[in-house]
Design a protein around this motif. Structure first.
Motif, mmCIF file in Angstrom:
data_model
loop_
_atom_site.group_PDB
_atom_site.id
_atom_site.type_symbol
_atom_site.label_atom_id
_atom_site.label_comp_id
_atom_site.label_asym_id
_atom_site.label_seq_id
_atom_site.Cartn_x
_atom_site.Cartn_y
_atom_site.Cartn_z
ATOM 1 N N LEU A 411 -8.588 3.393 -14.229
ATOM 2 C CA LEU A 411 -9.093 3.603 -12.874
ATOM 3 C C LEU A 411 -8.034 3.234 -11.841
ATOM 4 N N VAL A 412 -7.328 2.113 -12.049
ATOM 5 C CA VAL A 412 -6.299 1.687 -11.098
ATOM 6 C C VAL A 412 -5.174 2.718 -11.027
ATOM 7 N N GLU A 413 -4.723 3.206 -12.191
ATOM 8 C CA GLU A 413 -3.641 4.191 -12.197
ATOM 9 C C GLU A 413 -4.053 5.490 -11.505
ATOM 10 N N SER A 414 -5.320 5.855 -11.619
ATOM 11 C CA SER A 414 -5.760 7.111 -11.008
ATOM 12 C C SER A 414 -5.960 7.009 -9.500
ATOM 13 N N ILE A 415 -6.289 5.806 -8.988
ATOM 14 C CA ILE A 415 -6.551 5.694 -7.545
ATOM 15 C C ILE A 415 -5.338 5.204 -6.773
ATOM 16 N N VAL A 416 -4.256 4.806 -7.461
ATOM 17 C CA VAL A 416 -3.050 4.372 -6.742
ATOM 18 C C VAL A 416 -2.496 5.476 -5.849
ATOM 19 N N PRO A 417 -2.411 6.755 -6.313
ATOM 20 C CA PRO A 417 -1.943 7.809 -5.386
ATOM 21 C C PRO A 417 -2.809 7.938 -4.139
ATOM 22 N N LEU A 418 -4.126 7.752 -4.277
ATOM 23 C CA LEU A 418 -5.005 7.835 -3.102
ATOM 24 C C LEU A 418 -4.707 6.696 -2.129
ATOM 25 N N ILE A 419 -4.493 5.490 -2.667
ATOM 26 C CA ILE A 419 -4.164 4.361 -1.794
ATOM 27 C C ILE A 419 -2.835 4.610 -1.094
ATOM 28 N N TRP A 420 -1.857 5.128 -1.847
ATOM 29 C CA TRP A 420 -0.551 5.426 -1.262
ATOM 30 C C TRP A 420 -0.688 6.433 -0.124
ATOM 31 N N THR A 421 -1.531 7.453 -0.321
ATOM 32 C CA THR A 421 -1.729 8.472 0.712
ATOM 33 C C THR A 421 -2.311 7.866 1.975
ATOM 34 N N VAL A 422 -3.294 6.976 1.820
ATOM 35 C CA VAL A 422 -3.924 6.352 2.987
ATOM 36 C C VAL A 422 -2.944 5.447 3.721
ATOM 37 N N GLN A 423 -2.079 4.742 2.971
ATOM 38 C CA GLN A 423 -1.157 3.796 3.595
ATOM 39 C C GLN A 423 -0.013 4.472 4.313
ATOM 40 N N GLN A 424 0.325 5.752 3.957
ATOM 41 C CA GLN A 424 1.423 6.453 4.622
ATOM 42 C C GLN A 424 0.968 6.994 5.967
ATOM 43 N N ASP A 425 1.928 7.508 6.752
ATOM 44 C CA ASP A 425 1.654 7.952 8.116
ATOM 45 C C ASP A 425 1.401 9.454 8.136
ATOM 46 N N GLY A 426 0.181 9.809 8.442
ATOM 47 C CA GLY A 426 -0.177 11.166 8.857
ATOM 48 C C GLY A 426 0.290 12.274 7.945
ATOM 49 N N ASP A 427 1.046 13.250 8.527
ATOM 50 C CA ASP A 427 1.413 14.484 7.853
ATOM 51 C C ASP A 427 2.442 14.258 6.753
ATOM 52 N N ASN A 428 3.185 13.164 6.779
ATOM 53 C CA ASN A 428 4.222 12.934 5.781
ATOM 54 C C ASN A 428 3.648 12.423 4.466
ATOM 55 N N ALA A 429 2.360 12.077 4.432
ATOM 56 C CA ALA A 429 1.787 11.483 3.225
ATOM 57 C C ALA A 429 1.829 12.451 2.056
ATOM 58 N N SER A 430 1.495 13.739 2.281
ATOM 59 C CA SER A 430 1.467 14.706 1.189
ATOM 60 C C SER A 430 2.853 14.968 0.635
ATOM 61 N N LYS A 431 3.885 14.907 1.478
ATOM 62 C CA LYS A 431 5.247 15.113 0.995
ATOM 63 C C LYS A 431 5.753 13.881 0.250
ATOM 64 N N LEU A 432 5.418 12.684 0.759
ATOM 65 C CA LEU A 432 5.890 11.466 0.105
ATOM 66 C C LEU A 432 5.236 11.264 -1.249
ATOM 67 N N ILE A 433 3.988 11.660 -1.383
ATOM 68 C CA ILE A 433 3.264 11.405 -2.627
ATOM 69 C C ILE A 433 3.803 12.253 -3.774
ATOM 70 N N GLN A 434 4.460 13.390 -3.454
ATOM 71 C CA GLN A 434 4.992 14.250 -4.492
ATOM 72 C C GLN A 434 6.224 13.651 -5.154
ATOM 73 N N ARG A 435 7.011 12.908 -4.414
ATOM 74 C CA ARG A 435 8.241 12.371 -4.963
ATOM 75 C C ARG A 435 8.230 10.846 -5.066
ATOM 76 N N ALA A 436 7.055 10.197 -4.867
ATOM 77 C CA ALA A 436 6.977 8.743 -4.921
ATOM 78 C C ALA A 436 6.849 8.269 -6.357
ATOM 79 N N THR A 437 7.490 7.201 -6.685
ATOM 80 C CA THR A 437 7.317 6.515 -7.966
ATOM 81 C C THR A 437 6.464 5.294 -7.690
ATOM 82 N N TYR A 438 5.256 5.289 -8.204
ATOM 83 C CA TYR A 438 4.277 4.288 -7.815
ATOM 84 C C TYR A 438 4.573 2.951 -8.481
#
Length: 673
Positions: A411-438
């Motif tokens: 569960l933690v591994e699956s929701i980490v990308p969602l947390i990362w998306t919420v913590q990033q700023d606005g429109d850049n979240a979708s681009k950062l999540i594609q190349r982020a190493t969690y």
């Protein structure tokens, strides 16, 4: 206690010789003598005179009325304190492990040396800040500062033990420390208490001289404050953990000395009541002249120590506070914070301002800050899954079916990308999540052996995602329920209409049948007429029903047609608008490309021309080159016109096709309606 209450009612009379005596007509005087077990003479000497010892001579001095009243207040205060110590020592002696091995006073400190378990309750006073704050408030706030520092260290220690027990990656975290405030108050030579003790040891010092010495030594301290107005009034301010407090130095020296006259101790020791005499022994021990409490020491009480050897109130308070902190360090403390919901002490009345002030003064906010530095939110793995399973339902189902890994880890591994998306700023979240190493630590989550640890940002992100998911689910449930209720209401209305129609037709048929039964002798013409009338009525009802149904169905069909036409028109407008934007964008790009090509080719041509000019300078060669360039320019113009013509033809073709599609769709909708 009753004797002290009666003593507060005693009156004094001034004589002609500038001395003060007790008012013997006061009814409370009788009870004071009986309850304290003393004579009128000893009581009068204890309150109205003072003894001055110079070398081997003893001189008695009469006190003024003001000093007599202060002496009585000091005696009452000291007796209350001695009575409290006596009760505590008796209780400790009665519950001491090992039984009666000595006198009741010999057992008072035994529990500090024995290796036995014990439980103690410490009720500390809260932080105080009034309009006028004096020496008492400084001592109280100093104690709160020291205990708050110890509380912060204890909370930090618990956090560290929790992290080590759960095998959490741990690094030293700084927490708020108020040691500078404690140094300002208790540090030797430069602390407020130290300066106050130095002033008390000198004969001609006053509160004003103490203020000047304090301003001189403490003015550079960051926690100390004093402006011109405060200096003129003898005030100073200390920045405590709970806020800035202003103190008045008036009577600081008197309160720090707090000297109890020798006559007061002799007054209690001369009592015929054993308990009161023991209170005198306790006061004598506090004065610093002896360490024991044996009865034989009463005869040894001849003189008291000098003011230089006597410990001041501030010094005693500091020593006792340090001893208290050492005792607390040797134990496992448990803290209980009592909060009043309002100042009126009434039920069902919650005042936020009063609560916030108490939380600040009690140090709870400081403890929260210490906790928030690390991982303030933590859940057991089962509770974490139970609370946040809705954020990744598919992962939960797959893990339950596969039974290959820990459900919480999945569960933690699956929701980490969602947390990362919420913590990033606005429109850049979708681009950062594609190349982020969690990294769980960078996101703010750590998995322990039995718990999940969350930082404040990660917890807020999880709560935001959970609330959003629950809101969406609630909206879907509400939509289904509303659809079910409206459909049920519609079916009920339909059945009601049919039932009404059946009742009306049944009623009319019964009337016709009744008419036929009552008119058996009616001729055929009457029967035919009635039949015609019934058929006419039936035809009207049938026509009306058919007309209503036809009108309703027509309205529904027209509404659907209007919706489809509006949708198609909107789609067509969008297509045209998008086509115009794309064509405009395409033409701009083509124009830019054409200009770039022209610029590049002209640059290249100029370069070639410069080279040709260098190589050959004859006029015929220049003319030939110009003709060749004109030919190329004509070819480029022809190509541009051809491309524009093709684009216009394509646009016309697209318009015709779009109009044909719209006409086909309209015809199809009309046929369906």
């Amino acid at each position: 206690t009753c004797g002290l209450l009666h003593m507060s009612n005693i009156n004094f009379l001034e004589t002609k010789s500038d001395s003060v005596i007790l008012d013997e007509s006061n009814p409370s005087l009788k009870y004071v003598k009986e309850l304290f077990g003393v004579t009128l003479e000893s009581l009068n000497n204890a309150l109205c005179t003072c003894t001055i010892t110079v070398a081997n001579e003893v001189v008695k001095k009469n006190l003024s009325l003001e000093k007599v009243e202060k002496a009585m207040e000091a005696l009452m205060k000291a007796t209350y304190g001695a009575l409290f110590d006596y009760i505590v020592r008796r209780v400790n002696s009665s519950i001491e492990v090992g039984g009666e091995t000595g006198s009741e006073y010999d057992q008072t400190q035994l529990h500090l040396t024995q290796d036995v378990a014990f439980i103690k309750i410490l009720d500390i006073f809260g932080f105080e800040s009034f309009e006028t704050n004096s020496f008492e408030q400084l001592c109280i706030n100093y104690c709160n500062e020291a205990l708050q520092q110890q509380f912060n260290k204890f909370i930090f220690k618990l956090e560290q033990q929790e992290y080590e027990r759960e095998n959490i990656a741990w690094s030293f975290i700084s927490f708020p420390d108020n040691q500078d405030v404690l140094d300002l108050i208790e540090k030797k030579h430069v602390g407020i208490f130290s300066i106050l003790d130095e002033q008390c040891k000198l004969a001609k010092c006053t509160d004003s001289s103490f203020s000047l010495a304090m301003y001189e030594k403490c003015s550079d301290h960051p926690r100390f404050g004093s402006n011109r107005t405060q200096k003129a009034r003898g005030l100073f301010a200390v920045q405590h953990y709970a806020g800035n407090v202003e103190y008045d130095t008036t009577s600081f020296l008197d309160k720090n000395k707090d000297e109890l006259p020798k006559e007061a101790t002799d007054f209690l020791l001369s009592s015929s009541i054993a308990t009161v005499s023991k209170l005198g022994l306790i006061l004598y021990d506090k004065s610093g002249n002896g360490g024991g409490f044996g009865v034989s020491q009463r005869k040894a009480v001849k003189k008291k120590g000098s003011s230089l050897s006597r410990a001041s109130v501030g010094n005693q308070f500091t020593v006792q506070l340090k001893e208290l902190r050492l005792k607390i360090d040797m134990t496992v403390p448990h803290y209980i914070r009592c909060i009043k919901p309002n100042d009126d002490l009434t039920p069902n009345n919650f005042v936020p301002a009063v609560i916030a002030d108490q939380l600040c003064c009690a140090g709870v906010l400081e403890a929260v800050r210490v906790s928030r530095v690390g991982y303030p939110q933590r859940y057991t793995k089962d509770l974490f899954v139970k609370r946040y399973w809705m954020l990744s339902v598919k992962t939960i189902e797959k893990t339950k079916m596969a039974r290959r890994r820990d459900l919480c880890e999945e569960l933690v591994e699956s929701i980490v990308p969602l947390i990362w998306t919420v913590q990033q700023d606005g429109d850049n979240a979708s681009k950062l999540i594609q190349r982020a190493t969690y990294d769980l630590v960078s996101v703010g989550i750590q998995l322990g052996k039995t718990k999940v640890f969350l930082r404040h940002q990660a917890f807020n992100a999880l709560e935001y995602l959970r609330n959003r998911t629950l809101r969406n689910a609630a909206s879907r449930i509400q939509s289904v329920v509303h659809m079910f209720c409206n459909r049920k209401r519609y079916i009920k209305m339909l059945y009601s209409a049919l039932a009404i129609q059946c009742c009306i037709r049944s009623y009319k048929a019964k009337r016709v049948l009744q008419s036929l039964k009552e008119s058996k002798k009616v001729v055929i013409i009457q029967s035919a007429w009635r039949g015609y009338s019934a058929y006419a009525k039936y035809s009207d009802v049938l026509f009306l029903s058919s007309w209503c149904q036809r009108v309703y169905r027509g309205n529904v069909a027209r509404a659907k047609t209007r919706t489809l036409l509006t949708h198609k028109k909107a789609t067509k407008i969008q297509n045209w608008w998008r086509m115009a934007n794309e064509r405009k964008h395409y033409l701009i790009l083509r124009y830019i490309a054409f200009n770039l090509q022209q610029g590049f080719r002209s640059w290249k041509a100029r370069k070639i021309v410069r080279q040709l000019k260098i190589e050959a300078k004859n006029i015929s060669r220049v003319t030939e080159e110009r003709d060749r360039l004109n030919d190329k320019l004509e070819d480029m113009k022809l190509k541009l016109e051809e491309s524009n013509r093709l684009a216009e033809e394509r646009i016309k073709q697209m318009k015709i096709e779009a109009m044909l599609e719209v006409e086909k769709e309209v015809k199809r909708q009309v046929k369906i309606a």
